[in-house]
Design an enzyme around this catalytic site. Sequence first.
Site, PDB file in Angstrom:
ATOM      1  N   CYS A 216      28.150  41.060  -6.695  1.00 43.84           N
ATOM      2  CA  CYS A 216      29.573  40.739  -6.614  1.00 43.84           C
ATOM      3  C   CYS A 216      29.863  39.891  -5.384  1.00 43.84           C
ATOM      4  O   CYS A 216      29.120  39.906  -4.405  1.00 43.84           O
ATOM      5  CB  CYS A 216      30.378  42.019  -6.506  1.00 43.84           C
TER       6      CYS A 216
ATOM      7  N   GLU B 267       3.564  35.602  -6.186  1.00 47.70           N
ATOM      8  CA  GLU B 267       4.832  34.878  -6.092  1.00 47.70           C
ATOM      9  C   GLU B 267       4.963  33.861  -7.229  1.00 47.70           C
ATOM     10  O   GLU B 267       6.045  33.687  -7.798  1.00 47.70           O
ATOM     11  CB  GLU B 267       4.928  34.200  -4.714  1.00 47.70           C
TER      12      GLU B 267
ATOM     13  N   GLU C 232      10.982  35.072 -13.657  1.00 52.09           N
ATOM     14  CA  GLU C 232      12.413  35.276 -13.422  1.00 52.09           C
ATOM     15  C   GLU C 232      13.272  34.120 -13.912  1.00 52.09           C
ATOM     16  O   GLU C 232      14.395  34.340 -14.327  1.00 52.09           O
ATOM     17  CB  GLU C 232      12.707  35.602 -11.955  1.00 52.09           C
TER      18      GLU C 232
ATOM     19  N   LYS D 143      21.731  37.261  -6.416  1.00 50.77           N
ATOM     20  CA  LYS D 143      21.081  36.663  -5.252  1.00 50.77           C
ATOM     21  C   LYS D 143      20.842  37.678  -4.151  1.00 50.77           C
ATOM     22  O   LYS D 143      19.766  37.748  -3.593  1.00 50.77           O
ATOM     23  CB  LYS D 143      21.952  35.514  -4.737  1.00 50.77           C
TER      24      LYS D 143
ATOM     25  N   ASN E 271      32.948  45.351  -3.358  1.00 48.37           N
ATOM     26  CA  ASN E 271      31.511  45.156  -3.607  1.00 48.37           C
ATOM     27  C   ASN E 271      30.810  46.451  -3.210  1.00 48.37           C
ATOM     28  O   ASN E 271      31.158  47.037  -2.184  1.00 48.37           O
ATOM     29  CB  ASN E 271      30.927  44.056  -2.710  1.00 48.37           C
ATOM     30  N   GLY E 272      29.802  46.835  -3.975  1.00 52.27           N
ATOM     31  CA  GLY E 272      29.054  48.046  -3.625  1.00 52.27           C
ATOM     32  C   GLY E 272      29.182  49.077  -4.726  1.00 52.27           C
ATOM     33  O   GLY E 272      29.569  48.752  -5.856  1.00 52.27           O
TER      34      GLY E 272
HETATM   35  C1  F6R Z   1      12.936  36.189  -6.192  1.00 56.92           C
HETATM   36  C2  F6R Z   1      13.915  36.628  -5.219  1.00 56.92           C
HETATM   37  C3  F6R Z   1      13.997  38.078  -4.922  1.00 56.92           C
HETATM   38  C4  F6R Z   1      14.250  38.307  -3.422  1.00 56.92           C
HETATM   39  C5  F6R Z   1      14.496  39.797  -3.154  1.00 56.92           C
HETATM   40  C6  F6R Z   1      14.714  40.069  -1.670  1.00 56.92           C
HETATM   41  O1  F6R Z   1      12.971  34.811  -6.346  1.00 56.92           O
HETATM   42  O2  F6R Z   1      14.659  35.855  -4.681  1.00 56.92           O
HETATM   43  O3  F6R Z   1      12.860  38.760  -5.334  1.00 56.92           O
HETATM   44  O4  F6R Z   1      13.158  37.838  -2.700  1.00 56.92           O
HETATM   45  O5  F6R Z   1      15.621  40.228  -3.864  1.00 56.92           O
HETATM   46  O6  F6R Z   1      15.813  39.370  -1.178  1.00 56.92           O
HETATM   47  P1  F6R Z   1      16.017  39.166   0.362  1.00 56.92           P
HETATM   48  O7  F6R Z   1      14.911  38.285   0.867  1.00 56.92           O
HETATM   49  O8  F6R Z   1      17.366  38.515   0.501  1.00 56.92           O
HETATM   50  O9  F6R Z   1      15.957  40.517   0.998  1.00 56.92           O
END
Ligand code: F6R
Length: 608
Positions: free
Chosen positions: A2, A481, A488, A603, A101-102
């Site tokens: 969100c 990776e 994904e 994200k 959010n949450g």
């Molecule tokens: C994959 C991706 C996710 C993030 C994961 C951790 O492309 O983006 O696997 O790497 O959700 O996110 P952060 O680095 O923001 O803690």
Amino acid sequence: MCGIIGYTGGRPAATLLIDGLKRLEYRGYDSSGIAVLDGEKLTTVKTVGKIAELDKKANGGKDVIGTVGIGHTRWATHGVPSDINSHPHVSANGRFAVVHNGIIENYAELKSELIAKGIPFASDTDSEVIAQLVQYLYDGDMLTTLREVCARLVGSYAVGLISTDDCGTLYATRKDNPLVVGLGRNENFIASDFAAALEHTHDFVQLGDGEIARLTPSSVTFYSSNGVRIEKTPFRVDWDISQAEKGGYPHFMLKEIYEQPKALTDTVRPRVKGSSIVLDKIALDTRNANLIEKIDIIGCGSAYHAGIVGKYFIEKNCRIRVNCELASEYIYSNPITDSRTLTIIISQSGETADTLAALRLAKKLGSHTIAIVNVVESAIAREADDVLYTHAGPEIAVATTKGYTTQVAALYLVGLKIAKLKHTLSDARYAELLDGILALPQQVRAQLDDVAGIKKYAKRFAQHKCVFFIGRGTDYAASLEGALKLKEISYIHAEAYAAGELKHGTISLIEEGTVTLALATQRALFYKMLSNIKAVQSRKGTVLAVASAANSEVSEFTDGMLVIPDCDDDLSPVLSAVVLQLFAYYVAAERGCDIDKPRNLAKSVTVE
Ligand code: F6R
């Protein structure tokens, strides 16, 4: 996840809120809405689907009059995506509108209590309980009311609130969920992410857990969780708004792939002074380095994969045992850690709930923590003992690219610094690795200049249902990776295996036409890798190699080859990552996928 934007000022709020929500689209959402106050008149527009729908419904904001308001993009957790379940949620008496959010973990209990008191609910969400609780507890003073509301909530929240009793004012509070206050001239903002307000201001204040902000067009006042007025120091975010725009690229992901030479330069270059590595204010000197008995590297998803690359690099070059842990597993594993363990926490966003929880646990158990983070002043950056920013700039595409490669580069710097302090490398080997790290941006630039081969193979394999990735050593880390990137964004089932493991089970899946991407960049393991490739081919599998020019003889045994520039065995994951990112990108493009916003993904994952 969100997103929240809130505004109070002199301009029409609705248009500004909708524009802000468009900047948050990348976080992933299924519905959106705004609520705007015009004097005591509260107007709410909400819709399931894209922001474009909201824009249409609000007639570009023109039909929603008022200069204070809140907006939200929802990623459903409790209740299906629908107009009713979208935020803002308005209290039953129509006086309070809330975005959240949450997750409110005790919402069911609170909801029953409020229903019993005669307050009706409209939605299936946990968030609505906040609006109704505000109505129930409101005593004419929103600050005390909000404190009481927060005291009743269990879970995580970032909340924006407006009230018909207090027309020019916007309130915000948070716990374990990001929220910043943006400071403008005669206008102020709240946002879950800088991107939403960056067009209007670069000056922000990070709201602390339990704190409350009261914003009017001309003032922002902050209160601690016990109601005491507090001063907070603003910080400047020098990201450029154009960095959060596509700049002519068809997708943010492609733009961010192409930004890697700069991002890697910004992460590495300022920290190399002559032959020394200077890691900001990180407490790493000879004494500390010699006291480290073990290193735990913790992250989620790609950040975890970066950690695995770091494990190979640090164990080999520093001779220290390294555990790489998934944050979501670490926190419930009763981890063995203490002051002799160095914990490296990796997170692009700095807000991932599992990773934040792992950081807190490691600290509590006495470990020294270093965070490798991209987003300045994020929760993880603030809470870790030391922070090393990756300087990748804003990352908008859900699938990380430059976030990941800069994390790997930062881990190389940390590893090489420890190796130097512990004298585990000869001067010559240290210099070789440092030169290799400094050369990475230029090598990535060269890779990006020639993507014809990657496009060709992406087109050829785009309709396959299943792809394996194999590699040995650090190539195995890079394979993990590569597989994640492909699955994904293209929704092709992809799995990574340590090449030597195939024969222990997975090889039974190889049949005519099965595609395997074989990473063969490691000089030292090349012939072992060739045997694994031949084993796949003997089962009529199709093999596409990713190898350095020095290992190009692999092409004699494969159906195709993608070349990476020659580099040190220890540093190839950065270069392999670029090839595999582009491969995944072009496969997904060929399949017509929503590359920047893959289905079901968000994200910044701020819930456990
Ligand atoms: C994959 C991706 C996710 C993030 C994961 C951790 O492309 O983006 O696997 O790497 O959700 O996110 P952060 O680095 O923001 O803690």
